[in-house]
Design a protein around this motif. Structure first.
Motif, PDB file in Angstrom:
ATOM      1  N   MET A   1       1.179  -1.422   0.197  1.00 17.56           N
ATOM      2  CA  MET A   1      -0.220   0.092   0.054  1.00 17.56           C
ATOM      3  C   MET A   1       0.852   1.554  -0.109  1.00 17.56           C
ATOM      4  SD  MET A   1      -3.007  -1.167  -0.501  1.00 17.56           S
ATOM      5  CE  MET A   1      -4.345  -0.494   0.699  1.00 17.56           C
ATOM      6  N   ASP A   2       2.404   1.319  -0.186  1.00 18.97           N
ATOM      7  CA  ASP A   2       3.069   2.656  -0.165  1.00 18.97           C
ATOM      8  C   ASP A   2       4.736   2.200  -0.764  1.00 18.97           C
ATOM      9  OD1 ASP A   2       4.058   4.942   0.972  1.00 18.97           O
ATOM     10  OD2 ASP A   2       4.959   4.121   2.731  1.00 18.97           O
ATOM     11  N   PRO A   3       4.608   2.564  -2.053  1.00 24.30           N
ATOM     12  CA  PRO A   3       5.068   2.013  -3.663  1.00 24.30           C
ATOM     13  C   PRO A   3       5.908   3.385  -3.053  1.00 24.30           C
ATOM     14  CG  PRO A   3       3.177   2.022  -4.275  1.00 24.30           C
ATOM     15  CD  PRO A   3       2.802   1.726  -2.832  1.00 24.30           C
ATOM     16  N   LYS A   4       7.211   3.080  -3.267  1.00 25.51           N
ATOM     17  CA  LYS A   4       8.278   4.390  -2.796  1.00 25.51           C
ATOM     18  C   LYS A   4       8.916   5.067  -3.938  1.00 25.51           C
ATOM     19  CE  LYS A   4       8.000   4.823   2.216  1.00 25.51           C
ATOM     20  NZ  LYS A   4       7.041   6.270   2.105  1.00 25.51           N
ATOM     21  N   VAL A   5       9.352   5.770  -5.069  1.00 27.68           N
ATOM     22  CA  VAL A   5      10.416   6.405  -5.492  1.00 27.68           C
ATOM     23  C   VAL A   5      11.429   6.976  -4.956  1.00 27.68           C
ATOM     24  CG1 VAL A   5      11.219   7.302  -7.762  1.00 27.68           C
ATOM     25  CG2 VAL A   5       8.531   7.075  -7.431  1.00 27.68           C
ATOM     26  N   SER A   6      12.455   6.461  -5.663  1.00 29.75           N
ATOM     27  CA  SER A   6      13.901   7.045  -4.711  1.00 29.75           C
ATOM     28  C   SER A   6      15.005   7.213  -5.556  1.00 29.75           C
ATOM     29  CB  SER A   6      14.711   5.166  -3.972  1.00 29.75           C
ATOM     30  OG  SER A   6      14.030   5.202  -2.852  1.00 29.75           O
ATOM     31  N   VAL A   7      15.594   8.432  -6.041  1.00 28.37           N
ATOM     32  CA  VAL A   7      16.325   9.024  -6.967  1.00 28.37           C
ATOM     33  C   VAL A   7      17.773   9.279  -6.094  1.00 28.37           C
ATOM     34  CG1 VAL A   7      17.381  10.669  -8.324  1.00 28.37           C
ATOM     35  CG2 VAL A   7      14.428  10.365  -8.210  1.00 28.37           C
ATOM     36  N   GLU A   8      18.832   8.321  -6.068  1.00 32.73           N
ATOM     37  CA  GLU A   8      20.298   8.812  -5.986  1.00 32.73           C
ATOM     38  C   GLU A   8      21.008   9.992  -6.479  1.00 32.73           C
ATOM     39  OE1 GLU A   8      22.571   5.009  -6.627  1.00 32.73           O
ATOM     40  OE2 GLU A   8      21.001   3.673  -5.404  1.00 32.73           O
ATOM     41  N   VAL A   9      21.509  10.661  -5.688  1.00 32.18           N
ATOM     42  CA  VAL A   9      21.967  12.020  -5.951  1.00 32.18           C
ATOM     43  C   VAL A   9      23.995  11.763  -5.392  1.00 32.18           C
ATOM     44  CG1 VAL A   9      20.431  13.315  -6.765  1.00 32.18           C
ATOM     45  CG2 VAL A   9      20.859  13.558  -4.635  1.00 32.18           C
ATOM     46  N   THR A  10      24.315  12.514  -6.038  1.00 26.30           N
ATOM     47  CA  THR A  10      25.681  12.918  -5.722  1.00 26.30           C
ATOM     48  C   THR A  10      26.119  14.781  -5.768  1.00 26.30           C
ATOM     49  OG1 THR A  10      26.896  10.811  -5.992  1.00 26.30           O
ATOM     50  CG2 THR A  10      28.125  12.438  -5.596  1.00 26.30           C
ATOM     51  N   VAL A  11      26.323  15.595  -4.364  1.00 27.01           N
ATOM     52  CA  VAL A  11      26.375  16.820  -4.335  1.00 27.01           C
ATOM     53  C   VAL A  11      28.092  16.944  -3.996  1.00 27.01           C
ATOM     54  CG1 VAL A  11      25.352  18.883  -3.362  1.00 27.01           C
ATOM     55  CG2 VAL A  11      23.744  16.605  -3.883  1.00 27.01           C
ATOM     56  N   LYS A  12      28.633  17.361  -5.082  1.00 26.34           N
ATOM     57  CA  LYS A  12      30.052  17.970  -4.969  1.00 26.34           C
ATOM     58  C   LYS A  12      29.574  20.171  -4.714  1.00 26.34           C
ATOM     59  CE  LYS A  12      34.509  17.713  -6.122  1.00 26.34           C
ATOM     60  NZ  LYS A  12      35.729  16.985  -7.587  1.00 26.34           N
ATOM     61  N   ASN A  13      30.443  20.076  -3.265  1.00 27.15           N
ATOM     62  CA  ASN A  13      31.073  21.560  -3.433  1.00 27.15           C
ATOM     63  C   ASN A  13      32.126  21.984  -3.907  1.00 27.15           C
ATOM     64  OD1 ASN A  13      31.517  24.182  -2.527  1.00 27.15           O
ATOM     65  ND2 ASN A  13      31.415  23.638  -0.456  1.00 27.15           N
ATOM     66  N   THR A  14      31.647  22.533  -5.131  1.00 30.27           N
ATOM     67  CA  THR A  14      32.703  22.559  -6.127  1.00 30.27           C
ATOM     68  C   THR A  14      33.692  24.290  -6.013  1.00 30.27           C
ATOM     69  OG1 THR A  14      31.431  23.771  -7.906  1.00 30.27           O
ATOM     70  CG2 THR A  14      31.922  21.339  -7.881  1.00 30.27           C
ATOM     71  N   GLY A  15      33.622  24.818  -4.878  1.00 28.06           N
ATOM     72  CA  GLY A  15      34.147  26.799  -4.635  1.00 28.06           C
ATOM     73  C   GLY A  15      35.126  25.907  -3.881  1.00 28.06           C
ATOM     74  N   ASP A  16      36.431  26.857  -3.922  1.00 25.37           N
ATOM     75  CA  ASP A  16      37.301  26.240  -3.214  1.00 25.37           C
ATOM     76  C   ASP A  16      37.875  27.889  -1.069  1.00 25.37           C
ATOM     77  OD1 ASP A  16      37.359  29.582  -3.973  1.00 25.37           O
ATOM     78  OD2 ASP A  16      39.207  29.397  -5.443  1.00 25.37           O
ATOM     79  N   THR A  17      36.476  28.099  -0.899  1.00 26.44           N
ATOM     80  CA  THR A  17      36.635  29.425   0.163  1.00 26.44           C
ATOM     81  C   THR A  17      36.085  28.821   1.207  1.00 26.44           C
ATOM     82  OG1 THR A  17      37.413  30.947  -0.761  1.00 26.44           O
ATOM     83  CG2 THR A  17      36.333  31.626   0.725  1.00 26.44           C
ATOM     84  N   TYR A  18      34.332  28.337   1.308  1.00 25.79           N
ATOM     85  CA  TYR A  18      33.537  28.529   1.243  1.00 25.79           C
ATOM     86  C   TYR A  18      33.204  26.643   1.763  1.00 25.79           C
ATOM     87  CZ  TYR A  18      33.411  33.283   2.026  1.00 25.79           C
ATOM     88  OH  TYR A  18      33.332  34.906   2.685  1.00 25.79           O
ATOM     89  N   ALA A  19      32.701  26.381   3.403  1.00 27.13           N
ATOM     90  CA  ALA A  19      31.889  25.825   3.220  1.00 27.13           C
ATOM     91  C   ALA A  19      30.283  25.934   3.019  1.00 27.13           C
ATOM     92  CB  ALA A  19      31.943  24.673   5.043  1.00 27.13           C
ATOM     93  N   GLY A  20      29.299  24.697   2.898  1.00 20.59           N
ATOM     94  CA  GLY A  20      28.476  25.310   2.825  1.00 20.59           C
ATOM     95  C   GLY A  20      27.001  23.889   2.321  1.00 20.59           C
TER      96      GLY A  20
END
Length: 394
Positions: free
Chosen positions: A152-171
């Motif tokens: 009664m509860d089918p789900k959809v999942s999406v895998e992603v990769t996120v990269k901080n490409t900056g050189d100064t700030y964390a975020g």
């Protein structure tokens, strides 16, 4: 009017004086909602705009942290900021402009907020999900899958990769998943928000893998003729990004035939016809065909979903015409409060039974705090808004 959606003349004069005195100006908007920002275009030295959103007693500390760079902002817009007031649907007939202050007709239908601007291709100032950062991120979409078929509860999942490409700030970054549903017999928006997730604090060069999961029910649409939430057959495009306007087509599902996810009843008779706004069918179909071709060009193979693997959940409405104040108390006290979420789903053949009783405010408020009500309302927004002689009470 001025001083409400538009700035007042006094504010305009003050802003002009500030801009004459400083080369670089940051405009801070401390409001609880949207306002017209067209005035900002007349001042060339307004370099940036910050939406403060009535942050409360700790707002000053948060404001200082962001402006000194101690914290990198990661908030996202939950509204669409139009370029002008007249870009909003219903702007010409809202309130007194319709000539009738006793009745308000909401003719937007499902095209409210970003669904209107995205479907009707109306340019905006700031789109839904938009928000800047002191650093940059790259979001790479991965595998799309469907879990819990046959339940009664089918789900959809999406895998992603996120990269901080900056050189100064964390975020931190917010990944947003939008879905284009098939433009079949039911009129639908071009894209709808289906899921989202926020990363941890990523240092420069650091990346994080995430899996964003949402119920398949998020893709259902309500059919008034069938009194049911259904999934129409066809392709469901999955868009991934950090805001609606720049999201990228990254995957797809394909349903073999129509599936009824929730069977309801139409219990409120139509009292008045309402002419709702509708997009041009040919334009919507052309955009749908375009992203179908994009799927092929990218070599994306849709994940096949079979309607036979999607069971139907049924709602039965029972009416009690003679009720008293003690009746709702008897119904609610039938089992302990902490067992309501277990008792209701265990009804024979997984049938949800909703008893309509006379409105008694304390019990209605109590029910809305109930875990099952919060998590399993299945988009039944109208349950808490039925304006009949019998008020909804589970």
């Amino acid at each position: 009017k001025e001083g409400d959606y538009f700035i007042s003349e006094e504010e305009r004069v003050l802003l002009a004086q500030v801009c004459e005195s400083y080369k670089d100006v940051v405009l801070v908007i401390n409001t609880g909602g949207l306002m017209d920002l067209a005035f900002a275009d007349t001042f060339d030295n307004i370099r940036s705009i910050v939406q403060y959103v009535q942050a409360g007693q700790e707002g000053g500390n948060a404001f200082a942290d962001v402006f000194t760079g101690a914290v990198t902002p990661s908030g996202k817009m939950t509204d669409t900021w139009a370029k002008t007031y007249n870009d909003y649907p219903g702007a010409e007939v809202y309130s007194y402009k319709s000539g009738d202050l006793t009745k308000e007709r909401y003719e937007e239908g499902i095209f409210v907020g970003y669904r209107y601007f995205d479907t009707f291709l109306v340019p905006v100032r700031y789109g839904f999900g938009y928000g800047m950062s002191y650093t940059d991120f790259v979001i790479t979409a991965g595998k799309v899958s469907v879990s819990n078929p046959g339940t009664m509860d089918p789900k959809v999942s999406v895998e992603v990769t996120v990269k901080n490409t900056g050189d100064t700030y964390a975020g931190k970054e917010v990944v947003q998943i939008y879905v284009s549903c098939p433009q079949g017999e039911l009129v639908k928006e071009f894209r709808r928000l289906a899921g989202f997730g926020k990363t941890k604090l990523l240092a420069p060069g650091e990346e994080q893998q995430m899996t964003i999961t949402f119920p398949l029910y998020q893709l259902a649409s309500y059919s008034e003729d069938q009194a049911a939430w259904i999934l129409e057959p066809g392709k469901y495009g999955i868009w991934v990004g950090n805001e609606l306007n720049t999201s990228v087509l990254s995957g797809a599902l394909e349903l073999d035939q129509e599936a009824v996810m929730v069977q309801c009843e139409n219990i409120c008779p139509l009292k008045e016809e309402l002419k709702e706004i509708m997009p041009f069918a040919k334009k919507v179909q052309a955009r749908e065909l375009a992203w179908h071709e994009e799927l092929k060009a990218k070599g994306i193979v849709p994940v096949v979903v079979k309607a036979a693997d999607i069971p139907t959940e049924k709602w039965i409405i029972r009416r009690f015409r003679k009720c008293c104040r003690e009746e709702p108390e008897r119904l609610l006290n039938r089992c302990p409060r902490n067992s309501w979420c277990r008792w209701l789903p265990e009804t024979l053949e997984k049938i949800r039974v909703m008893r309509l009783v006379q409105q008694v405010s304390p019990y209605r408020v109590l029910l809305q705090r109930h875990l099952w009500w919060q998590q399993k309302n299945h988009g039944m927004w109208q349950v808490s808004h039925w304006l009949t002689d019998l008020q909804a009470c589970v």
